[in-house]
Design an enzyme around this catalytic site. Structure first.
Site, PDB file in Angstrom:
ATOM      1  N   VAL A  24     -36.174  68.055 100.075  1.00  0.00           N
ATOM      2  CA  VAL A  24     -37.184  68.724 101.064  1.00  0.00           C
ATOM      3  C   VAL A  24     -37.043  70.235 101.272  1.00  0.00           C
ATOM      4  O   VAL A  24     -37.977  70.945 101.426  1.00  0.00           O
ATOM      5  CB  VAL A  24     -37.090  67.916 102.410  1.00  0.00           C
ATOM      6  CG1 VAL A  24     -38.369  68.358 103.424  1.00  0.00           C
ATOM      7  CG2 VAL A  24     -37.654  66.271 101.965  1.00  0.00           C
ATOM      8  N   THR A  99     -32.101  61.412 106.355  1.00  0.00           N
ATOM      9  CA  THR A  99     -32.181  60.192 107.252  1.00  0.00           C
ATOM     10  C   THR A  99     -32.138  58.914 106.456  1.00  0.00           C
ATOM     11  O   THR A  99     -33.040  58.316 106.329  1.00  0.00           O
ATOM     12  CB  THR A  99     -33.453  60.258 108.071  1.00  0.00           C
ATOM     13  OG1 THR A  99     -34.610  60.436 107.105  1.00  0.00           O
ATOM     14  CG2 THR A  99     -33.723  61.502 109.107  1.00  0.00           C
ATOM     15  N   LEU A 161     -44.320  65.809 100.058  1.00  0.00           N
ATOM     16  CA  LEU A 161     -43.886  66.202  98.691  1.00  0.00           C
ATOM     17  C   LEU A 161     -43.555  65.107  97.923  1.00  0.00           C
ATOM     18  O   LEU A 161     -42.744  64.306  98.217  1.00  0.00           O
ATOM     19  CB  LEU A 161     -42.651  67.279  98.662  1.00  0.00           C
ATOM     20  CG  LEU A 161     -42.742  68.485  99.689  1.00  0.00           C
ATOM     21  CD1 LEU A 161     -41.273  69.019  99.632  1.00  0.00           C
ATOM     22  CD2 LEU A 161     -43.842  69.178  99.529  1.00  0.00           C
ATOM     23  N   ASN A 216     -46.814  56.644 103.814  1.00  0.00           N
ATOM     24  CA  ASN A 216     -45.746  56.068 102.601  1.00  0.00           C
ATOM     25  C   ASN A 216     -46.031  54.510 102.488  1.00  0.00           C
ATOM     26  O   ASN A 216     -45.919  53.991 101.410  1.00  0.00           O
ATOM     27  CB  ASN A 216     -44.311  56.357 102.872  1.00  0.00           C
ATOM     28  CG  ASN A 216     -44.070  57.792 102.190  1.00  0.00           C
ATOM     29  OD1 ASN A 216     -44.755  58.567 101.552  1.00  0.00           O
ATOM     30  ND2 ASN A 216     -42.757  58.473 102.537  1.00  0.00           N
ATOM     31  N   PHE A 257     -52.480  56.834  92.185  1.00  0.00           N
ATOM     32  CA  PHE A 257     -51.477  55.940  92.759  1.00  0.00           C
ATOM     33  C   PHE A 257     -51.831  54.489  92.183  1.00  0.00           C
ATOM     34  O   PHE A 257     -51.739  53.400  93.196  1.00  0.00           O
ATOM     35  CB  PHE A 257     -51.240  55.882  94.063  1.00  0.00           C
ATOM     36  CG  PHE A 257     -49.868  56.134  94.410  1.00  0.00           C
ATOM     37  CD1 PHE A 257     -49.286  57.411  94.074  1.00  0.00           C
ATOM     38  CD2 PHE A 257     -49.177  55.344  95.209  1.00  0.00           C
ATOM     39  CE1 PHE A 257     -48.041  57.771  94.513  1.00  0.00           C
ATOM     40  CE2 PHE A 257     -47.599  55.616  95.338  1.00  0.00           C
ATOM     41  CZ  PHE A 257     -47.249  56.815  94.829  1.00  0.00           C
ATOM     42  N   CYS A 268     -37.831  57.361  99.221  1.00  0.00           N
ATOM     43  CA  CYS A 268     -38.646  57.409 100.383  1.00  0.00           C
ATOM     44  C   CYS A 268     -39.611  56.343 100.653  1.00  0.00           C
ATOM     45  O   CYS A 268     -39.579  55.621 101.767  1.00  0.00           O
ATOM     46  CB  CYS A 268     -39.812  58.595 100.094  1.00  0.00           C
ATOM     47  SG  CYS A 268     -38.901  60.207  99.896  1.00  0.00           S
ATOM     48  N   LYS A 271     -37.633  53.114 102.008  1.00  0.00           N
ATOM     49  CA  LYS A 271     -36.913  53.240 103.234  1.00  0.00           C
ATOM     50  C   LYS A 271     -37.956  53.519 104.307  1.00  0.00           C
ATOM     51  O   LYS A 271     -37.811  52.788 105.355  1.00  0.00           O
ATOM     52  CB  LYS A 271     -35.967  54.412 103.061  1.00  0.00           C
ATOM     53  CG  LYS A 271     -35.709  55.253 104.454  1.00  0.00           C
ATOM     54  CD  LYS A 271     -34.725  56.420 104.118  1.00  0.00           C
ATOM     55  CE  LYS A 271     -35.734  57.819 103.834  1.00  0.00           C
ATOM     56  NZ  LYS A 271     -36.384  58.428 104.700  1.00  0.00           N
ATOM     57  N   LYS A 329     -38.534  57.301  88.688  1.00  0.00           N
ATOM     58  CA  LYS A 329     -39.931  57.690  88.227  1.00  0.00           C
ATOM     59  C   LYS A 329     -39.597  58.852  87.210  1.00  0.00           C
ATOM     60  O   LYS A 329     -38.359  59.373  87.116  1.00  0.00           O
ATOM     61  CB  LYS A 329     -40.822  58.071  89.250  1.00  0.00           C
ATOM     62  CG  LYS A 329     -40.811  59.570  90.013  1.00  0.00           C
ATOM     63  CD  LYS A 329     -41.802  59.710  90.735  1.00  0.00           C
ATOM     64  CE  LYS A 329     -41.300  61.133  91.565  1.00  0.00           C
ATOM     65  NZ  LYS A 329     -42.555  61.421  92.676  1.00  0.00           N
ATOM     66  N   ARG A 336     -31.916  57.269  93.113  1.00  0.00           N
ATOM     67  CA  ARG A 336     -31.743  56.334  94.452  1.00  0.00           C
ATOM     68  C   ARG A 336     -32.660  55.246  94.606  1.00  0.00           C
ATOM     69  O   ARG A 336     -33.987  55.672  94.367  1.00  0.00           O
ATOM     70  CB  ARG A 336     -31.919  57.301  95.821  1.00  0.00           C
ATOM     71  CG  ARG A 336     -30.714  58.392  95.929  1.00  0.00           C
ATOM     72  CD  ARG A 336     -30.912  59.326  97.080  1.00  0.00           C
ATOM     73  NE  ARG A 336     -31.764  59.967  96.665  1.00  0.00           N
ATOM     74  CZ  ARG A 336     -32.134  61.086  97.607  1.00  0.00           C
ATOM     75  NH1 ARG A 336     -31.817  61.215  98.923  1.00  0.00           N
ATOM     76  NH2 ARG A 336     -32.964  61.990  97.204  1.00  0.00           N
TER      77      ARG A 336
HETATM   78  C1  UGA Z   1     -43.009  59.763  98.237  1.00  0.00           C
HETATM   79  C2  UGA Z   1     -44.721  59.970  98.346  1.00  0.00           C
HETATM   80  O1  UGA Z   1     -45.637  59.782  97.603  1.00  0.00           O
HETATM   81  C3  UGA Z   1     -44.795  61.554  98.882  1.00  0.00           C
HETATM   82  O2  UGA Z   1     -46.000  62.066  99.612  1.00  0.00           O
HETATM   83  C4  UGA Z   1     -43.548  61.724 100.094  1.00  0.00           C
HETATM   84  O3  UGA Z   1     -43.617  63.024 100.623  1.00  0.00           O
HETATM   85  C5  UGA Z   1     -42.391  61.402  99.663  1.00  0.00           C
HETATM   86  O4  UGA Z   1     -42.425  59.807  99.066  1.00  0.00           O
HETATM   87  C6  UGA Z   1     -41.397  61.377 100.595  1.00  0.00           C
HETATM   88  O5  UGA Z   1     -41.461  60.787 101.848  1.00  0.00           O
HETATM   89  O6  UGA Z   1     -40.310  62.298 100.709  1.00  0.00           O
HETATM   90  P1  UGA Z   1     -41.700  60.407  95.944  1.00  0.00           P
HETATM   91  O7  UGA Z   1     -40.739  59.437  96.878  1.00  0.00           O
HETATM   92  O8  UGA Z   1     -41.509  61.573  95.265  1.00  0.00           O
HETATM   93  O9  UGA Z   1     -42.955  60.665  96.951  1.00  0.00           O
HETATM   94  O10 UGA Z   1     -42.464  59.290  94.810  1.00  0.00           O
HETATM   95  P2  UGA Z   1     -43.694  58.706  94.356  1.00  0.00           P
HETATM   96  O11 UGA Z   1     -44.528  59.568  93.597  1.00  0.00           O
HETATM   97  O12 UGA Z   1     -44.516  58.232  95.785  1.00  0.00           O
HETATM   98  O13 UGA Z   1     -43.484  57.381  93.590  1.00  0.00           O
HETATM   99  C7  UGA Z   1     -42.684  56.107  94.301  1.00  0.00           C
HETATM  100  C8  UGA Z   1     -42.665  55.130  93.156  1.00  0.00           C
HETATM  101  O14 UGA Z   1     -43.841  54.600  93.048  1.00  0.00           O
HETATM  102  C9  UGA Z   1     -41.966  55.379  92.106  1.00  0.00           C
HETATM  103  O15 UGA Z   1     -41.053  54.209  91.773  1.00  0.00           O
HETATM  104  C10 UGA Z   1     -42.929  55.288  91.257  1.00  0.00           C
HETATM  105  O16 UGA Z   1     -42.631  55.244  89.760  1.00  0.00           O
HETATM  106  C11 UGA Z   1     -43.994  54.488  91.683  1.00  0.00           C
HETATM  107  N1  UGA Z   1     -45.384  54.586  91.231  1.00  0.00           N
HETATM  108  C12 UGA Z   1     -46.207  55.626  91.714  1.00  0.00           C
HETATM  109  C13 UGA Z   1     -46.071  53.689  90.522  1.00  0.00           C
HETATM  110  O17 UGA Z   1     -45.423  52.663  90.340  1.00  0.00           O
HETATM  111  N2  UGA Z   1     -47.191  53.675  90.340  1.00  0.00           N
HETATM  112  C14 UGA Z   1     -48.123  54.883  90.422  1.00  0.00           C
HETATM  113  O18 UGA Z   1     -49.260  54.999  90.350  1.00  0.00           O
HETATM  114  C15 UGA Z   1     -47.380  55.796  91.255  1.00  0.00           C
END
Ligand code: UGA
Length: 443
Positions: A24, A99, A161, A216, A257, A268, A271, A329, A336
């Site tokens: 971040v 956190t 982000l 989230n 999504f 994120c 948690k 991803k 993590r």
């Molecule tokens: C997430 C949120 O999308 C951000 O907006 C937020 O700022 C961030 O957490 C945070 O709190 O810091 P991120 O953890 O980078 O972002 O990951 P995501 O892109 O949200 O993906 C989360 C999980 O969902 C991954 O395991 C991903 O593979 C899965 N996912 C995502 C899917 O299985 N399908 C999708 O269509 C999208």
């Protein structure tokens, strides 16, 4: 609450300190420097600090090295080893420290409290402290109490982000949220980001903190629904890809999504979803919908493991299985709370020999093996990982997995079978080569 679509992109340069150069803090500091502010980024880990000063990024993030270098060359970004040195003289101090999750699902605020305690006495008169770390409802008040100075305001400014696209998300956010009991401080923090042109929502601190968790948790619930729907599609013989296409064209649902997978993970979503549930429980509110989304995610992981077992004839005991992808991803090096890694580990526990490949993970020996990879045979490419395997499980959606020589792959494997937990491959193309193929929510 005010909803202002900011049009004025001219930004008055301000003196900003950012505490913590992680996922971040680093993009936040580079973005603020990009918009002309004078930013000092504090990183207390000497190795990370040295790397930053040498222009090496401690995290994999597209475009970050360039944005950081631009800030340094422009004289708007520099690095410090101490939070106190960075904060001294700053008009705004962003807390971007970790956190982590405590044992009971609540957020552990010790790093936030420690940073606030350290910088408090050194802050310039009237400085504004900004909580960018994801913190429980009520944390702005807590930080205010820790600092204990009436001239210092604390503003909640959650980040949205995504890892892997953090630079683009920082430069072009969907919205900026600022919340504080002091509306002037909140508006001043919002003005730091006016260069983004994003809608600005000014509200109170509690509401701002709730928006972060709710965002989230909503995304996690959406994915749990998608993954459960995929399971239903398998039972009734529907194709989840077409079902989701049909859903996505409804503008109220949208296409974002909607990709089924092995479950949602990362640092994120899990948690923050558990933290919101914890907040609800503490408040005596029955948020069973959210509890269901979490339970459903656990079922999805178990379903993917079961698919691999089925592909291997019912058991993986004594069987070599290949795993493609270990990060939570694609386009990040973060493992993590990774569903991919969790599936790999469960296969090891069930007695499989797991040969794994991930573009961000290098094979190392002995004590150098990171604890989370213990028990996995790390290979240097997907073909090597598949050699002698009874099945390949595609667990992370790295683009390079789409473009492999399938005929070569089939020749290398003991039996040509693929479990595609990201629906990455074309079923017809794979079956034409002679693979047995299973995916998520489709035949
Ligand atoms: C997430 C949120 O999308 C951000 O907006 C937020 O700022 C961030 O957490 C945070 O709190 O810091 P991120 O953890 O980078 O972002 O990951 P995501 O892109 O949200 O993906 C989360 C999980 O969902 C991954 O395991 C991903 O593979 C899965 N996912 C995502 C899917 O299985 N399908 C999708 O269509 C999208």
């Amino acid at each position: 609450m005010t909803n202002i679509a900011s049009r004025d992109r001219r930004v008055a340069p301000r003196a900003v300190a950012v505490i913590g150069a992680g996922y971040v803090g680093l993009p936040t500091a580079a973005t603020l420097a990009h918009f002309g502010h004078r930013v000092v980024l504090a990183e207390r880990d000497p190795g990370r600090l040295e790397a930053l000063r040498a222009g090496r990024m401690p995290i994999v993030e597209a475009g970050l090295a360039e944005l950081v270098a631009d800030g340094v060359v422009a004289g708007n970004l520099r690095f410090e080893g101490s939070a106190v040195d960075a904060a001294r003289g700053a008009e705004f101090v962003f807390l971007c420290v970790a956190t982590p999750q405590g044992d009971d699902g609540s957020a552990d605020l010790s790093y936030v409290e420690q940073a606030a305690k350290e910088i408090g006495p050194q802050l310039a008169r009237g400085a504004v402290v900004v909580n960018k770390s994801t913190v429980p409802v009520g944390s702005a008040t807590l930080v205010e109490q820790v600092i204990g100075r009436p001239d210092i305001s604390v503003v909640s400014n959650p980040e949205f982000l995504r890892e892997g696209s953090a630079v683009s998300d920082s430069l072009h956010p969907d919205r900026i949220i600022v919340g504080a009991d002091d509306p002037k401080a909140a508006a001043d923090v919002g003005a730091l980001f006016s260069g983004t042109g994003a809608p600005l929502i000014v509200t109170d601190a509690t509401t701002s903190e709730t928006i972060k968790y709710a965002s989230n948790a909503f995304l996690a619930t959406k994915l749990s629904f998608v993954n459960a729907l995929a399971g239903l599609c398998e039972e009734v013989g529907a194709d989840v890809r077409d079902v989701l296409l049909g859903l996505g064209y409804d503008k109220r649902i949208g296409f974002e999504f909607l990709q089924p997978g092995p479950g949602w993970g990362g640092s994120c979503l899990p948690k923050d979803t558990r933290a919101l549930l914890h907040i609800a429980q503490k408040a005596g509110y029955d948020f069973s919908l959210l509890a269901g989304a979490i339970a459903s995610n656990e079922q999805q992981l178990a379903r993917v493991v079961a698919k691999v077992e089925t592909a291997c004839g019912g058991s993986v005991q004594g069987v070599t299985v290949s795993v493609w992808g270990l990060t939570f991803k694609a386009n990040t090096d973060d493992r993590r709370d990774s569903p991919a890694l969790e599936v790999a580990r469960r296969l090891v526990t069930l007695g499989a020999t797991v040969r794994a490949f991930d573009p961000t993970v290098a094979a190392v020996e002995g004590d150098a093996v990171p604890a989370d990879l213990a028990g996995l045979d790390i290979c240097s490419d997907p073909y090597e990982a598949a050699t002698g395997a009874a099945a390949v499980a595609v667990l992370t959606e790295w683009d390079e997995f789409r473009w492999l020589d399938l005929a070569r792959l089939a020749r290398l494997m003991a039996t040509p079978r693929i479990v595609d937990a990201r629906n990455l491959l074309d079923p017809a193309a794979v079956r034409r080569i002679g693979f047995e193929y299973d995916a998520i929510g489709r035949q």
